[in-house]
Scaffold this motif. Structure first.
Motif, PDB file in Angstrom:
ATOM      1  N   TRP A   1       0.801  -1.096   0.060  1.00 46.65           N
ATOM      2  CA  TRP A   1       0.030   0.092  -0.135  1.00 46.65           C
ATOM      3  C   TRP A   1       0.883   1.303  -0.120  1.00 46.65           C
ATOM      4  O   TRP A   1       0.545   2.182  -0.644  1.00 46.65           O
ATOM      5  CB  TRP A   1      -0.863   0.004   1.280  1.00 46.65           C
ATOM      6  N   LEU A   2       1.868   1.145   0.671  1.00 45.75           N
ATOM      7  CA  LEU A   2       2.763   2.469   0.754  1.00 45.75           C
ATOM      8  C   LEU A   2       3.288   2.805  -0.747  1.00 45.75           C
ATOM      9  O   LEU A   2       3.697   3.763  -0.935  1.00 45.75           O
ATOM     10  CB  LEU A   2       3.840   2.137   1.810  1.00 45.75           C
ATOM     11  N   LEU A   3       3.861   1.539  -1.276  1.00 47.30           N
ATOM     12  CA  LEU A   3       4.375   1.671  -2.582  1.00 47.30           C
ATOM     13  C   LEU A   3       3.643   2.250  -3.568  1.00 47.30           C
ATOM     14  O   LEU A   3       3.996   2.756  -4.737  1.00 47.30           O
ATOM     15  CB  LEU A   3       5.288   0.403  -3.074  1.00 47.30           C
ATOM     16  N   GLN A   4       2.307   2.034  -3.340  1.00 49.62           N
ATOM     17  CA  GLN A   4       1.336   2.597  -4.407  1.00 49.62           C
ATOM     18  C   GLN A   4       1.068   3.821  -4.046  1.00 49.62           C
ATOM     19  O   GLN A   4       0.239   4.470  -4.932  1.00 49.62           O
ATOM     20  CB  GLN A   4      -0.167   1.576  -4.113  1.00 49.62           C
ATOM     21  N   ASP A   5       1.492   4.577  -3.243  1.00 50.32           N
ATOM     22  CA  ASP A   5       1.316   5.887  -2.826  1.00 50.32           C
ATOM     23  C   ASP A   5       1.742   6.769  -3.992  1.00 50.32           C
ATOM     24  O   ASP A   5       2.755   6.509  -4.620  1.00 50.32           O
ATOM     25  CB  ASP A   5       2.105   6.504  -1.488  1.00 50.32           C
ATOM     26  N   ASP A   6       1.197   7.715  -4.402  1.00 50.88           N
ATOM     27  CA  ASP A   6       1.765   8.795  -5.344  1.00 50.88           C
ATOM     28  C   ASP A   6       3.013   9.292  -5.144  1.00 50.88           C
ATOM     29  O   ASP A   6       3.616   9.435  -6.330  1.00 50.88           O
ATOM     30  CB  ASP A   6       0.603   9.639  -5.917  1.00 50.88           C
ATOM     31  N   LYS A   7       3.097   9.552  -4.065  1.00 51.08           N
ATOM     32  CA  LYS A   7       4.624  10.167  -3.838  1.00 51.08           C
ATOM     33  C   LYS A   7       5.885   9.109  -4.111  1.00 51.08           C
ATOM     34  O   LYS A   7       7.065   9.545  -4.017  1.00 51.08           O
ATOM     35  CB  LYS A   7       4.334  10.499  -2.264  1.00 51.08           C
ATOM     36  N   GLN A   8       5.389   7.951  -4.069  1.00 53.50           N
ATOM     37  CA  GLN A   8       6.586   6.801  -4.017  1.00 53.50           C
ATOM     38  C   GLN A   8       6.458   6.335  -5.446  1.00 53.50           C
ATOM     39  O   GLN A   8       6.778   5.008  -5.667  1.00 53.50           O
ATOM     40  CB  GLN A   8       6.334   5.706  -3.092  1.00 53.50           C
ATOM     41  N   LYS A   9       6.311   7.002  -6.578  1.00 57.13           N
ATOM     42  CA  LYS A   9       6.248   6.522  -7.914  1.00 57.13           C
ATOM     43  C   LYS A   9       7.403   5.818  -8.463  1.00 57.13           C
ATOM     44  O   LYS A   9       7.417   4.913  -9.093  1.00 57.13           O
ATOM     45  CB  LYS A   9       5.700   7.430  -9.026  1.00 57.13           C
ATOM     46  N   SER A  10       8.494   6.488  -7.834  1.00 60.49           N
ATOM     47  CA  SER A  10       9.844   5.855  -8.181  1.00 60.49           C
ATOM     48  C   SER A  10       9.932   4.702  -7.890  1.00 60.49           C
ATOM     49  O   SER A  10      10.816   3.563  -8.144  1.00 60.49           O
ATOM     50  CB  SER A  10      10.891   6.693  -7.896  1.00 60.49           C
ATOM     51  N   SER A  11       9.433   4.065  -6.538  1.00 58.43           N
ATOM     52  CA  SER A  11       9.517   2.883  -6.299  1.00 58.43           C
ATOM     53  C   SER A  11       9.019   1.641  -6.702  1.00 58.43           C
ATOM     54  O   SER A  11       9.158   0.544  -6.683  1.00 58.43           O
ATOM     55  CB  SER A  11       9.154   3.009  -4.652  1.00 58.43           C
TER      56      SER A  11
ATOM     57  N   GLN B   1      15.478   3.912   0.743  1.00 57.58           N
ATOM     58  CA  GLN B   1      14.236   4.720   1.130  1.00 57.58           C
ATOM     59  C   GLN B   1      13.530   3.965   2.275  1.00 57.58           C
ATOM     60  O   GLN B   1      13.362   2.874   2.410  1.00 57.58           O
ATOM     61  CB  GLN B   1      13.267   4.639  -0.102  1.00 57.58           C
ATOM     62  N   VAL B   2      13.234   4.992   3.162  1.00 53.91           N
ATOM     63  CA  VAL B   2      12.508   4.520   4.459  1.00 53.91           C
ATOM     64  C   VAL B   2      11.086   5.070   4.499  1.00 53.91           C
ATOM     65  O   VAL B   2      11.043   6.327   4.353  1.00 53.91           O
ATOM     66  CB  VAL B   2      13.351   5.154   5.633  1.00 53.91           C
ATOM     67  N   LEU B   3      10.172   4.132   4.345  1.00 51.59           N
ATOM     68  CA  LEU B   3       8.842   4.611   4.443  1.00 51.59           C
ATOM     69  C   LEU B   3       8.183   4.186   5.550  1.00 51.59           C
ATOM     70  O   LEU B   3       8.310   3.288   6.339  1.00 51.59           O
ATOM     71  CB  LEU B   3       8.104   3.719   3.105  1.00 51.59           C
ATOM     72  N   GLU B   4       7.416   5.077   6.149  1.00 51.46           N
ATOM     73  CA  GLU B   4       6.652   5.055   7.320  1.00 51.46           C
ATOM     74  C   GLU B   4       5.113   5.153   7.158  1.00 51.46           C
ATOM     75  O   GLU B   4       4.556   6.340   6.357  1.00 51.46           O
ATOM     76  CB  GLU B   4       6.948   6.122   8.291  1.00 51.46           C
ATOM     77  N   PRO B   5       4.459   4.168   7.425  1.00 46.53           N
ATOM     78  CA  PRO B   5       2.972   4.344   7.559  1.00 46.53           C
ATOM     79  C   PRO B   5       2.289   5.300   8.375  1.00 46.53           C
ATOM     80  O   PRO B   5       3.002   5.506   9.456  1.00 46.53           O
ATOM     81  CB  PRO B   5       2.292   2.813   7.987  1.00 46.53           C
ATOM     82  N   ARG B   6       1.444   6.231   7.750  1.00 47.13           N
ATOM     83  CA  ARG B   6       1.352   7.313   8.410  1.00 47.13           C
ATOM     84  C   ARG B   6       0.209   7.129   9.629  1.00 47.13           C
ATOM     85  O   ARG B   6       0.285   7.850  10.793  1.00 47.13           O
ATOM     86  CB  ARG B   6       0.682   8.465   7.721  1.00 47.13           C
ATOM     87  N   LYS B   7      -0.689   6.286   9.532  1.00 47.11           N
ATOM     88  CA  LYS B   7      -1.641   6.013  10.702  1.00 47.11           C
ATOM     89  C   LYS B   7      -1.979   4.654  10.492  1.00 47.11           C
ATOM     90  O   LYS B   7      -2.201   3.935   9.403  1.00 47.11           O
ATOM     91  CB  LYS B   7      -3.104   6.744  10.054  1.00 47.11           C
ATOM     92  N   VAL B   8      -2.365   3.992  11.622  1.00 49.87           N
ATOM     93  CA  VAL B   8      -2.747   2.670  11.492  1.00 49.87           C
ATOM     94  C   VAL B   8      -3.579   2.690  12.482  1.00 49.87           C
ATOM     95  O   VAL B   8      -3.804   2.779  13.866  1.00 49.87           O
ATOM     96  CB  VAL B   8      -1.642   1.666  12.196  1.00 49.87           C
ATOM     97  N   LYS B   9      -5.189   2.299  12.189  1.00 47.81           N
ATOM     98  CA  LYS B   9      -6.273   2.329  13.226  1.00 47.81           C
ATOM     99  C   LYS B   9      -6.216   3.545  13.759  1.00 47.81           C
ATOM    100  O   LYS B   9      -6.737   3.711  15.076  1.00 47.81           O
ATOM    101  CB  LYS B   9      -6.128   1.074  13.911  1.00 47.81           C
ATOM    102  N   GLY B  10      -6.379   4.743  13.114  1.00 50.60           N
ATOM    103  CA  GLY B  10      -6.273   6.036  13.732  1.00 50.60           C
ATOM    104  C   GLY B  10      -5.186   6.410  14.649  1.00 50.60           C
ATOM    105  O   GLY B  10      -4.854   7.640  15.166  1.00 50.60           O
TER     106      GLY B  10
END
Length: 264
Positions: free
Chosen positions: A148-158, A238-247
């Protein structure tokens, strides 16, 4: 810590009596009680080339065999196998949901990739047959989170990567679960220290400590001065962090990297 929690229950101060009155206990705590900003770490080793990724997988397998040949017991969470899977196949599995026909097609695709890897020799007889109707391939929470993180538009290069190294667990003769190496830090560990330990425990891959430290920011226990945004869009890792998990804010970080140099 035992005295702070339970108090001193001994009736004498001799070492002998103290040793017989010691209590064994396990402490669980929220991430805010761990070393300030440090997160739990997970590793995604990716490549456009299957052969390039295979060298890392071969290294992990060799280390596993070396442990076993030397009589060392594998960690309880050690994977049954590691292999390279097409990222596109995992995305198809992610989007298939409960659609039976799509699930059967992508299961056949992923199972074929696992079968064709000569290093995977622990499949059940049912998994080596041509029929896949009774086989289920699941993805662990952390692999799903990364996709899901890699599908983020901000991570198109990934999204240019074609293959990813995954761990496989054979839950039963009909079920395989795929996930990423990594896990929870021990008390006092930095994110990177926890990552190196967890990856070695779970798939025997030894990541060079100095290389990892040199390519990751101080935020995670490395030596580079980088902002989170700079780590998201460039660099060797690249270090990716989920912004929210269950709020709530997630306590995880995903290190997406090309095949790392071997540790010596």
């Amino acid at each position: 810590m035992s005295i702070e929690i339970f108090g001193n229950t001994s009736t004498t101060t001799t070492d002998k009596v103290h040793s017989t009155n010691k209590k064994t206990f396990k402490v669980n705590c929220a991430i805010c009680l761990l070393t300030t900003h440090q997160r739990n770490g997970f590793v995604a080793i990716t490549s456009n080339s299957h052969n390039e990724l295979q060298s890392t997988i071969t290294s992990a397998r060799k280390s596993t065999l070396d442990k076993q040949s030397n009589g060392k017991k594998l960690h309880a969470d050690h994977a049954h196998f590691v292999c390279a899977i097409k990222l596109s196949s995992l995305y198809t599995l992610l989007s298939a949901g409960k659609t039976r026909s799509k699930n059967e097609m992508v299961t056949k695709d992923i199972l074929m990739q696992i079968r064709n890897d000569e290093g995977v020799d622990c499949l059940s007889p049912e998994m080596t047959n041509e029929s896949t109707t009774s086989i289920q391939i699941k993805m662990g929470h952390h692999l799903t989170s990364l996709l899901w993180l890699l599908q983020d538009d901000k991570q198109k290069s990934s999204n240019n990567v074609k293959y990813i190294m995954v761990m496989g667990y054979i839950d039963s003769s009909h079920t395989i679960e795929l996930d990423l190496p990594g896990g929870k830090r021990h008390l006092g560990e930095t994110t990177l220290q926890g990552v190196i330990r967890e990856v070695e425990e779970e798939c025997s891959l030894q990541i060079d400590h100095d290389w990892l430290v040199d390519n990751v920011s101080k935020r995670y226990g490395g030596s580079k001065d980088m902002t989170t945004r700079e780590e998201e869009v460039g660099g060797s890792i690249q270090v990716l962090e989920p912004r929210k998990v269950k709020g709530s804010v997630s306590g995880d970080a995903f290190f997406v990297m090309s095949p790392p140099p071997p540790a010596y």
